[in-house]
Enzyme design. Sequence first.
Site, PDB file in Angstrom:
ATOM      1  N   LYS A 179     106.024  38.537   1.955  1.00  0.00           N
ATOM      2  CA  LYS A 179     105.069  37.626   2.621  1.00  0.00           C
ATOM      3  C   LYS A 179     105.276  37.699   4.140  1.00  0.00           C
ATOM      4  CE  LYS A 179     105.375  34.815  -1.487  1.00  0.00           C
ATOM      5  NZ  LYS A 179     105.011  33.561  -2.137  1.00  0.00           N
ATOM      6  N   SER A 224     108.620  32.595  -9.204  1.00  0.00           N
ATOM      7  CA  SER A 224     110.015  32.134  -9.182  1.00  0.00           C
ATOM      8  C   SER A 224     110.953  32.991 -10.036  1.00  0.00           C
ATOM      9  CB  SER A 224     110.112  30.657  -9.571  1.00  0.00           C
ATOM     10  OG  SER A 224     109.394  29.867  -8.629  1.00  0.00           O
ATOM     11  N   GLU A 256      97.869  33.302  -2.547  1.00  0.00           N
ATOM     12  CA  GLU A 256      97.859  32.768  -1.172  1.00  0.00           C
ATOM     13  C   GLU A 256      96.670  33.325  -0.383  1.00  0.00           C
ATOM     14  OE1 GLU A 256     101.913  33.852  -0.267  1.00  0.00           O
ATOM     15  OE2 GLU A 256     102.584  32.419  -1.774  1.00  0.00           O
TER      16      GLU A 256
HETATM   17  C1  PEP Z   1     104.846  35.823  -5.063  1.00  0.00           C
HETATM   18  O1  PEP Z   1     104.772  35.582  -3.882  1.00  0.00           O
HETATM   19  O2  PEP Z   1     104.110  36.654  -5.584  1.00  0.00           O
HETATM   20  C2  PEP Z   1     105.854  35.083  -5.832  1.00  0.00           C
HETATM   21  C3  PEP Z   1     105.871  35.240  -7.133  1.00  0.00           C
HETATM   22  O3  PEP Z   1     106.707  34.275  -5.142  1.00  0.00           O
HETATM   23  P1  PEP Z   1     108.042  33.573  -5.716  1.00  0.00           P
HETATM   24  O4  PEP Z   1     108.809  34.660  -6.445  1.00  0.00           O
HETATM   25  O5  PEP Z   1     108.749  33.093  -4.514  1.00  0.00           O
HETATM   26  O6  PEP Z   1     107.609  32.514  -6.640  1.00  0.00           O
END
Ligand code: PEP
Length: 255
Positions: free
Chosen positions: A11, A217, A101
Amino acid sequence: MRKKIIAGNWKMNADKDEALALVNGILAQYDDYNLSDTKIVVVASPFPYIHYCSSMFAKYPNMFAAAQNCSEHEQGAYTGEVSAKIIASLEVKYVIIGHSERRQYFHETNEVLLQKIHQAQKKDLIPVFCCGEPLEIREQNEHFNFIKAQLEECIFQLSENELKNTVIAYEPIWAIGTGKTASPEQAQEVHAFIRNEIAEKYDKEIAEQISILYGGSVNAKNAEELFACKDIDGGLVGGASLKADEFAAIIKSMK
Ligand code: PEP
């Protein structure tokens, strides 16, 4: 045989020194990953580091750089945008399309995402198409219909060949960045549903070839159990991909 893929999504994180340290930290354990043509690692850094990543990964088989987005336009007067052509010219192989996002903050619709996928594939980039439901949809038990609509409005518009060159990531929005992971049963259920939808729309053979990643996550503790599920072909990892040792442990948990 479909590919197993561990994809990191940084990100909008890491300054230059942090980015270089992260790449070097991930590569330091490369020999323990046992990568192959069917077990690969993809890292989606912010654009400024993308060529550094692709140059470094070129020396390590089956490690690939990815972009987090690309423009729906081919080229021209679109200040601030980055085209698939520019990305592909930097020896990048994958591009994330339709992350929740981007859908939420940049109002990307399935229609625009389809244009992005076409731009990417014209330049031989492999799109990682993200789908997944928000919490209120899951609570209403409407998630299968929600995901089906995302598929139908976007990647089910692709030809067989185009779909074969697409990776899908199921990312329940309630699990992204929240520390709340879908249980292996919840994730497997949706992955099997997506594969079945592909089989019905295209055919079973194609459905068996498509990699479907789980995102939400994923960390070093829960990765092995998730990746052991029959229809989960790896993970799209956000927060945990920003720590070299944790990301390395996640890669190693992919058998
Ligand atoms: C993502 O950004 O695609 C994502 C799954 O983030 P996280 O692993 O932090 O939940």
